[in-house]
Write a protein that holds these residues in place. Sequence first.
Motif, PDB file in Angstrom:
ATOM      1  N   SER A 118       0.835  -1.195   0.000  1.00  0.00           N
ATOM      2  CA  SER A 118       0.000   0.000   0.000  1.00  0.00           C
ATOM      3  C   SER A 118       0.870   1.245   0.000  1.00  0.00           C
ATOM      4  O   SER A 118       2.004   1.241   0.501  1.00  0.00           O
ATOM      5  CB  SER A 118      -0.913   0.001   1.236  1.00  0.00           C
ATOM      6  N   PHE A 119       0.323   2.328  -0.572  1.00  0.00           N
ATOM      7  CA  PHE A 119       1.009   3.612  -0.586  1.00  0.00           C
ATOM      8  C   PHE A 119      -0.047   4.707  -0.700  1.00  0.00           C
ATOM      9  O   PHE A 119      -1.228   4.441  -0.927  1.00  0.00           O
ATOM     10  CB  PHE A 119       1.992   3.701  -1.761  1.00  0.00           C
ATOM     11  N   ASP A 120       0.383   5.947  -0.556  1.00  0.00           N
ATOM     12  CA  ASP A 120      -0.508   7.073  -0.791  1.00  0.00           C
ATOM     13  C   ASP A 120       0.306   8.212  -1.378  1.00  0.00           C
ATOM     14  O   ASP A 120       1.523   8.308  -1.145  1.00  0.00           O
ATOM     15  CB  ASP A 120      -1.193   7.507   0.511  1.00  0.00           C
ATOM     16  N   ILE A 121      -0.362   9.055  -2.141  1.00  0.00           N
ATOM     17  CA  ILE A 121       0.283  10.219  -2.749  1.00  0.00           C
ATOM     18  C   ILE A 121       0.104  11.418  -1.832  1.00  0.00           C
ATOM     19  O   ILE A 121      -0.985  11.651  -1.292  1.00  0.00           O
ATOM     20  CB  ILE A 121      -0.303  10.494  -4.139  1.00  0.00           C
ATOM     21  N   ILE A 122       1.150  12.194  -1.665  1.00  0.00           N
ATOM     22  CA  ILE A 122       1.134  13.348  -0.776  1.00  0.00           C
ATOM     23  C   ILE A 122       0.968  14.616  -1.599  1.00  0.00           C
ATOM     24  O   ILE A 122       1.749  14.866  -2.535  1.00  0.00           O
ATOM     25  CB  ILE A 122       2.444  13.424   0.033  1.00  0.00           C
ATOM     26  N   ARG A 123      -0.049  15.399  -1.275  1.00  0.00           N
ATOM     27  CA  ARG A 123      -0.190  16.701  -1.933  1.00  0.00           C
ATOM     28  C   ARG A 123       1.010  17.567  -1.576  1.00  0.00           C
ATOM     29  O   ARG A 123       1.498  17.550  -0.447  1.00  0.00           O
ATOM     30  CB  ARG A 123      -1.482  17.391  -1.511  1.00  0.00           C
ATOM     31  N   ASP A 124       1.477  18.343  -2.567  1.00  0.00           N
ATOM     32  CA  ASP A 124       2.674  19.150  -2.358  1.00  0.00           C
ATOM     33  C   ASP A 124       2.389  20.610  -2.675  1.00  0.00           C
ATOM     34  O   ASP A 124       1.265  20.984  -3.021  1.00  0.00           O
ATOM     35  CB  ASP A 124       3.823  18.613  -3.223  1.00  0.00           C
ATOM     36  N   GLY A 125       3.416  21.433  -2.563  1.00  0.00           N
ATOM     37  CA  GLY A 125       3.277  22.855  -2.815  1.00  0.00           C
ATOM     38  C   GLY A 125       3.744  23.287  -4.186  1.00  0.00           C
ATOM     39  O   GLY A 125       4.007  24.477  -4.415  1.00  0.00           O
ATOM     40  N   LEU A 126       3.842  22.337  -5.116  1.00  0.00           N
ATOM     41  CA  LEU A 126       4.346  22.650  -6.448  1.00  0.00           C
ATOM     42  C   LEU A 126       3.267  23.146  -7.402  1.00  0.00           C
ATOM     43  O   LEU A 126       3.563  23.488  -8.551  1.00  0.00           O
ATOM     44  CB  LEU A 126       5.038  21.420  -7.047  1.00  0.00           C
ATOM     45  N   GLY A 127       2.018  23.178  -6.951  1.00  0.00           N
ATOM     46  CA  GLY A 127       0.948  23.717  -7.783  1.00  0.00           C
ATOM     47  C   GLY A 127       0.009  22.647  -8.298  1.00  0.00           C
ATOM     48  O   GLY A 127       0.378  21.477  -8.433  1.00  0.00           O
ATOM     49  N   ASP A 128      -1.225  23.060  -8.582  1.00  0.00           N
ATOM     50  CA  ASP A 128      -2.235  22.166  -9.136  1.00  0.00           C
ATOM     51  C   ASP A 128      -2.268  22.270 -10.659  1.00  0.00           C
ATOM     52  O   ASP A 128      -1.890  23.295 -11.234  1.00  0.00           O
ATOM     53  CB  ASP A 128      -3.619  22.514  -8.581  1.00  0.00           C
ATOM     54  N   THR A 136       7.645  15.929 -10.732  1.00  0.00           N
ATOM     55  CA  THR A 136       8.070  15.542  -9.386  1.00  0.00           C
ATOM     56  C   THR A 136       6.833  15.202  -8.572  1.00  0.00           C
ATOM     57  O   THR A 136       5.795  15.866  -8.699  1.00  0.00           O
ATOM     58  CB  THR A 136       8.849  16.680  -8.708  1.00  0.00           C
ATOM     59  N   MET A 137       6.908  14.188  -7.745  1.00  0.00           N
ATOM     60  CA  MET A 137       5.810  13.849  -6.852  1.00  0.00           C
ATOM     61  C   MET A 137       6.349  13.208  -5.574  1.00  0.00           C
ATOM     62  O   MET A 137       7.472  12.683  -5.552  1.00  0.00           O
ATOM     63  CB  MET A 137       4.800  12.927  -7.545  1.00  0.00           C
ATOM     64  N   TYR A 138       5.526  13.276  -4.525  1.00  0.00           N
ATOM     65  CA  TYR A 138       5.904  12.753  -3.221  1.00  0.00           C
ATOM     66  C   TYR A 138       4.902  11.669  -2.813  1.00  0.00           C
ATOM     67  O   TYR A 138       3.693  11.827  -2.994  1.00  0.00           O
ATOM     68  CB  TYR A 138       5.908  13.870  -2.178  1.00  0.00           C
ATOM     69  N   THR A 139       5.415  10.577  -2.243  1.00  0.00           N
ATOM     70  CA  THR A 139       4.558   9.464  -1.820  1.00  0.00           C
ATOM     71  C   THR A 139       5.064   8.905  -0.494  1.00  0.00           C
ATOM     72  O   THR A 139       6.192   9.191  -0.060  1.00  0.00           O
ATOM     73  CB  THR A 139       4.555   8.326  -2.862  1.00  0.00           C
ATOM     74  N   ILE A 484      -1.391  16.417 -10.848  1.00  0.00           N
ATOM     75  CA  ILE A 484      -0.840  16.232 -12.195  1.00  0.00           C
ATOM     76  C   ILE A 484      -1.919  15.532 -13.013  1.00  0.00           C
ATOM     77  O   ILE A 484      -2.096  14.318 -12.891  1.00  0.00           O
ATOM     78  CB  ILE A 484       0.461  15.411 -12.172  1.00  0.00           C
ATOM     79  N   PRO A 485      -2.692  16.259 -13.810  1.00  0.00           N
ATOM     80  CA  PRO A 485      -3.855  15.688 -14.486  1.00  0.00           C
ATOM     81  C   PRO A 485      -3.512  14.444 -15.302  1.00  0.00           C
ATOM     82  O   PRO A 485      -2.583  14.444 -16.109  1.00  0.00           O
ATOM     83  CB  PRO A 485      -4.319  16.829 -15.404  1.00  0.00           C
ATOM     84  N   GLY A 486      -4.249  13.363 -15.047  1.00  0.00           N
ATOM     85  CA  GLY A 486      -4.091  12.133 -15.812  1.00  0.00           C
ATOM     86  C   GLY A 486      -2.973  11.230 -15.366  1.00  0.00           C
ATOM     87  O   GLY A 486      -2.847  10.114 -15.866  1.00  0.00           O
ATOM     88  N   ALA A 487      -2.136  11.652 -14.417  1.00  0.00           N
ATOM     89  CA  ALA A 487      -1.001  10.836 -13.970  1.00  0.00           C
ATOM     90  C   ALA A 487      -1.449   9.851 -12.896  1.00  0.00           C
ATOM     91  O   ALA A 487      -2.241  10.186 -12.018  1.00  0.00           O
ATOM     92  CB  ALA A 487       0.120  11.715 -13.437  1.00  0.00           C
ATOM     93  N   LEU A 488      -0.931   8.627 -12.979  1.00  0.00           N
ATOM     94  CA  LEU A 488      -1.243   7.586 -11.997  1.00  0.00           C
ATOM     95  C   LEU A 488       0.030   6.974 -11.448  1.00  0.00           C
ATOM     96  O   LEU A 488       1.067   6.945 -12.131  1.00  0.00           O
ATOM     97  CB  LEU A 488      -2.095   6.481 -12.627  1.00  0.00           C
ATOM     98  N   VAL A 489      -0.086   6.449 -10.235  1.00  0.00           N
ATOM     99  CA  VAL A 489       0.991   5.686  -9.614  1.00  0.00           C
ATOM    100  C   VAL A 489       0.382   4.378  -9.138  1.00  0.00           C
ATOM    101  O   VAL A 489      -0.708   4.363  -8.558  1.00  0.00           O
ATOM    102  CB  VAL A 489       1.626   6.437  -8.433  1.00  0.00           C
ATOM    103  N   ALA A 490       1.073   3.275  -9.400  1.00  0.00           N
ATOM    104  CA  ALA A 490       0.606   1.959  -8.959  1.00  0.00           C
ATOM    105  C   ALA A 490       1.756   1.237  -8.295  1.00  0.00           C
ATOM    106  O   ALA A 490       2.923   1.392  -8.678  1.00  0.00           O
ATOM    107  CB  ALA A 490       0.073   1.144 -10.138  1.00  0.00           C
ATOM    108  N   THR A 491       1.426   0.422  -7.283  1.00  0.00           N
ATOM    109  CA  THR A 491       2.457  -0.351  -6.596  1.00  0.00           C
ATOM    110  C   THR A 491       2.208  -1.840  -6.774  1.00  0.00           C
ATOM    111  O   THR A 491       1.067  -2.300  -6.835  1.00  0.00           O
ATOM    112  CB  THR A 491       2.497  -0.019  -5.091  1.00  0.00           C
ATOM    113  N   GLY A 492       3.299  -2.582  -6.894  1.00  0.00           N
ATOM    114  CA  GLY A 492       3.267  -4.028  -7.017  1.00  0.00           C
ATOM    115  C   GLY A 492       4.640  -4.535  -6.661  1.00  0.00           C
ATOM    116  O   GLY A 492       5.192  -4.199  -5.609  1.00  0.00           O
ATOM    117  N   ASP A 493       5.243  -5.335  -7.535  1.00  0.00           N
ATOM    118  CA  ASP A 493       6.640  -5.701  -7.319  1.00  0.00           C
ATOM    119  C   ASP A 493       7.528  -4.462  -7.368  1.00  0.00           C
ATOM    120  O   ASP A 493       8.573  -4.393  -6.717  1.00  0.00           O
ATOM    121  CB  ASP A 493       7.098  -6.694  -8.389  1.00  0.00           C
ATOM    122  N   GLU A 494       7.107  -3.464  -8.181  1.00  0.00           N
ATOM    123  CA  GLU A 494       7.785  -2.184  -8.294  1.00  0.00           C
ATOM    124  C   GLU A 494       6.727  -1.090  -8.314  1.00  0.00           C
ATOM    125  O   GLU A 494       5.531  -1.371  -8.359  1.00  0.00           O
ATOM    126  CB  GLU A 494       8.627  -2.113  -9.579  1.00  0.00           C
TER     127      GLU A 494
END
Length: 503
Positions: A118-128, A136-139, A484-494
Amino acid sequence: MSKRLAESENSGEGPLKGGGRPEAMEVDDKTIEEMGEFEDEFEDEFESEDEIIEAGVDGRPDAEREAEERAEGAMDVDSGPGTFIVGRSKLEPGQTLAPDPSTYEMLHTLSTPWPCLSFDIIRDGLGDGRKVYPATMYTVAGTQADSRKVEENQLMVMKFSGLSRMERDDDSSSDEEDDNDDEDADPILESKSIPINSTTNRIRVHRSPSQDPAKPSITLTATMTESTNVYIHDITPHLASFDSPGTVVTPQQNKPICTIRAHKSEGYGVDWSPLHPAGKLLTGDNDGLIYVTTRSDGGGWVTDTRAFQGHTGSVEDIQWSPTEASVFASASSDGTVRVWDVRSKSRRPALTVRVSDVDVNVMSWSRQTTHLLATGADDGAWAVWDLRQWKPSAGAAAAKEEKPTPIANFRYHNEQITSIEWHPTDDSIVAVAAGDNTVTLWDLAVELDDEESRDTAGVQDVPPQLLFVHYQQTVKEVHWHPQIPGALVATGDEFSVFKTISV
């Protein structure tokens, strides 16, 4: 069902490393045994390489000849080297799939010492709404180390950077865009680790205003673990260390600011209320019990020991209402979704709805159209429900199981649904992850007209709402990036970070 990834043989030694983008490959008959590409069945871009015969030259009626040519064209598509058609092609034993880079705007893989459930994406101060590359993204994520090395489990606060877009031969970007678009950059994974000594079943993030008005917001994580304990950490200093050279995270800052010990069994349900800025947390366990933990005005944490009870199976997922501060829903292995009000003195559900005959693993409450709820089950089916059709029985304390009809229902996946999430700004787009090693993107606004129905008549079991299929080994969880419109992050083996050209 099994919630755990297969135990890794990875020793966990060595530095973290960022993955790269897959390179375009030339595929011939020899390599088709080992790989394939997937195509969007609805692109209608397949062309036969046969010589085109002018109408009528073979003495047959045009309609007969054209029908035969269409059939031959379909055969050519199926047999073309390296092409995998969703719903039509099948993988042979030992075959694997490679992505078609032309279908992605961005695609990267990044590795961690141990897989993460499991993971979660962290909202940042780089803008919407940002579209500049490299991104760049933080998780934050929790690991699942080998059972013989439980002490190596940790929370990983991560910064992904250098996430460049796919290089294209026909790129016509403006000079200004090119200045911000380093297509040759390699992705970078920076990480700060917090020892936790237990596998993380699920983790969720909350941004909370600081108790001191002079200080910025703090970032909190809630981690449900195999140990039955729930840990709340303040990861604000860990995030600050990425962008403030010389900042050192102390051992004291790695310790949880609260440990919830109310649960007697492990669990998977955890969610922060979006309407309680200070922090209000729901946690649910395999005994079917749900607890509420609230942050007090003084900054301390209080867990109400009176559990919410009603499920006859484990609580698999839980979510607060996006608009009603006292309402939440829970999904269970008993096949039901139950809706609750924390103000209820009885601690019983306000209504109970049977949505599946098997385990309901995950759910997602639409933030845009808040009467829509999506659920994913153990049999590979997922559905969308209109909560306005869910009516409480007479006497909420003795609510019976209602059986409404979903407004959408899909049985495309052949393994359990492991994650589901609405697009953050488009209430018709849904991302789904499943145990068949796929992440699928869906557009519920798509409807087939008569002509499209004829064109896709030969494709079995592929709903027209299916936009895209992304293949990822042992995928467990997927999230849209909210900024980041349309961007996804998924976790598995990587970890897989991607953005398709279709969304």
